[in-house]
Motif scaffolding. Sequence first.
Motif, PDB file in Angstrom:
ATOM      1  N   GLY A   1       0.774  -1.241   0.000  1.00 50.58           N
ATOM      2  CA  GLY A   1       0.000   0.000   0.000  1.00 50.58           C
ATOM      3  C   GLY A   1       0.802   1.285   0.000  1.00 50.58           C
ATOM      4  O   GLY A   1       0.244   2.355   0.214  1.00 50.58           O
ATOM      5  N   TRP A   2       2.110   1.212  -0.238  1.00 51.69           N
ATOM      6  CA  TRP A   2       2.904   2.425  -0.354  1.00 51.69           C
ATOM      7  C   TRP A   2       2.558   3.096  -1.680  1.00 51.69           C
ATOM      8  O   TRP A   2       2.254   2.421  -2.666  1.00 51.69           O
ATOM      9  CB  TRP A   2       4.395   2.096  -0.317  1.00 51.69           C
ATOM     10  CG  TRP A   2       4.907   1.692   1.033  1.00 51.69           C
ATOM     11  CD1 TRP A   2       4.508   0.622   1.776  1.00 51.69           C
ATOM     12  CD2 TRP A   2       5.926   2.334   1.786  1.00 51.69           C
ATOM     13  NE1 TRP A   2       5.217   0.560   2.941  1.00 51.69           N
ATOM     14  CE2 TRP A   2       6.101   1.598   2.969  1.00 51.69           C
ATOM     15  CE3 TRP A   2       6.724   3.448   1.560  1.00 51.69           C
ATOM     16  CZ2 TRP A   2       7.028   1.958   3.942  1.00 51.69           C
ATOM     17  CZ3 TRP A   2       7.659   3.800   2.522  1.00 51.69           C
ATOM     18  CH2 TRP A   2       7.797   3.065   3.703  1.00 51.69           C
TER      19      TRP A   2
ATOM     20  N   GLY B   1      -3.123   8.701   6.395  1.00 51.54           N
ATOM     21  CA  GLY B   1      -4.173   9.611   5.953  1.00 51.54           C
ATOM     22  C   GLY B   1      -3.591  10.703   5.090  1.00 51.54           C
ATOM     23  O   GLY B   1      -2.694  10.467   4.279  1.00 51.54           O
ATOM     24  N   ASP B   2      -4.079  11.920   5.280  1.00 50.26           N
ATOM     25  CA  ASP B   2      -3.533  13.056   4.535  1.00 50.26           C
ATOM     26  C   ASP B   2      -2.751  13.985   5.455  1.00 50.26           C
ATOM     27  O   ASP B   2      -2.427  15.099   5.095  1.00 50.26           O
ATOM     28  CB  ASP B   2      -4.632  13.818   3.798  1.00 50.26           C
ATOM     29  CG  ASP B   2      -5.673  14.419   4.732  1.00 50.26           C
ATOM     30  OD1 ASP B   2      -5.593  14.173   5.958  1.00 50.26           O
ATOM     31  OD2 ASP B   2      -6.565  15.128   4.240  1.00 50.26           O
TER      32      ASP B   2
ATOM     33  N   LEU C   1       6.485  12.766   9.431  1.00 49.64           N
ATOM     34  CA  LEU C   1       6.741  14.019   8.730  1.00 49.64           C
ATOM     35  C   LEU C   1       5.475  14.595   8.120  1.00 49.64           C
ATOM     36  O   LEU C   1       4.613  13.850   7.649  1.00 49.64           O
ATOM     37  CB  LEU C   1       7.747  13.783   7.596  1.00 49.64           C
ATOM     38  CG  LEU C   1       9.134  13.350   8.015  1.00 49.64           C
ATOM     39  CD1 LEU C   1       9.905  12.848   6.815  1.00 49.64           C
ATOM     40  CD2 LEU C   1       9.859  14.510   8.660  1.00 49.64           C
ATOM     41  N   ARG C   2       5.426  15.871   8.081  1.00 46.43           N
ATOM     42  CA  ARG C   2       4.367  16.539   7.331  1.00 46.43           C
ATOM     43  C   ARG C   2       4.821  16.590   5.881  1.00 46.43           C
ATOM     44  O   ARG C   2       6.031  16.715   5.607  1.00 46.43           O
ATOM     45  CB  ARG C   2       4.126  17.964   7.858  1.00 46.43           C
ATOM     46  CG  ARG C   2       3.755  18.011   9.320  1.00 46.43           C
ATOM     47  CD  ARG C   2       2.428  17.300   9.577  1.00 46.43           C
ATOM     48  NE  ARG C   2       2.209  17.082  10.997  1.00 46.43           N
ATOM     49  CZ  ARG C   2       2.102  15.890  11.562  1.00 46.43           C
ATOM     50  NH1 ARG C   2       2.195  14.797  10.835  1.00 46.43           N
ATOM     51  NH2 ARG C   2       1.901  15.751  12.833  1.00 46.43           N
ATOM     52  N   PRO C   3       3.900  16.488   4.933  1.00 46.19           N
ATOM     53  CA  PRO C   3       4.302  16.475   3.520  1.00 46.19           C
ATOM     54  C   PRO C   3       5.181  17.660   3.131  1.00 46.19           C
ATOM     55  O   PRO C   3       6.124  17.504   2.358  1.00 46.19           O
ATOM     56  CB  PRO C   3       2.967  16.509   2.776  1.00 46.19           C
ATOM     57  CG  PRO C   3       1.999  15.884   3.728  1.00 46.19           C
ATOM     58  CD  PRO C   3       2.465  16.306   5.105  1.00 46.19           C
TER      59      PRO C   3
END
Length: 183
Positions: free
Chosen positions: A109-110, A132-133, A159-161
Amino acid sequence: MKTLQSTVALTALAGLLVLPFTASASDPGRVDFGTFSPPDDGSQFVEVQIKSNLINMVSRLARTSEPEAAEVLSKLRLIRVNVLGLTEANRAEVTGRMRQVRSQLEAAGWDRIVTAQDPNGGDVGVYLKLRGDEAVEGVVVTVMEGSKQAVFVNIAGDLRPEQLATVGERFNIEPLKKIHPAS
């Protein structure tokens, strides 16, 4: 009955083959590429594995001079980099392992966010394990530089995107340097 036993045996074997490449339940961003050995001919071999205790120490040291980098580092749990010089003796095994890692990441699922190939045999794949997002739990970068070298990178953390480009800059990971948040 013999067919059923064969099917069960093959399924069990496939499960065992998947296991080393998938993330652990306690750290979903960690990927085990397996063990690499230096080529017999003395070709390039780099193995770096930095775990959370050392990352946290560096993060604390960087807080005053580089607070943004320190914030990103404090969220990391693992940085692993393997660079292997390719030779006639190891090329097939390393190429096969890269294909297998990519296949296992996709099956687990990556998300593959970068695919780049060139006519000289260059092949780059960048994968993210998302929660999630809201967060990136893992990054895997796989690079095949023609017949010269193969590179495997795994970064696990929270990490945040928008922090991915900072990680790319700090650790000189070209594909991540180019990721910038939408404005």
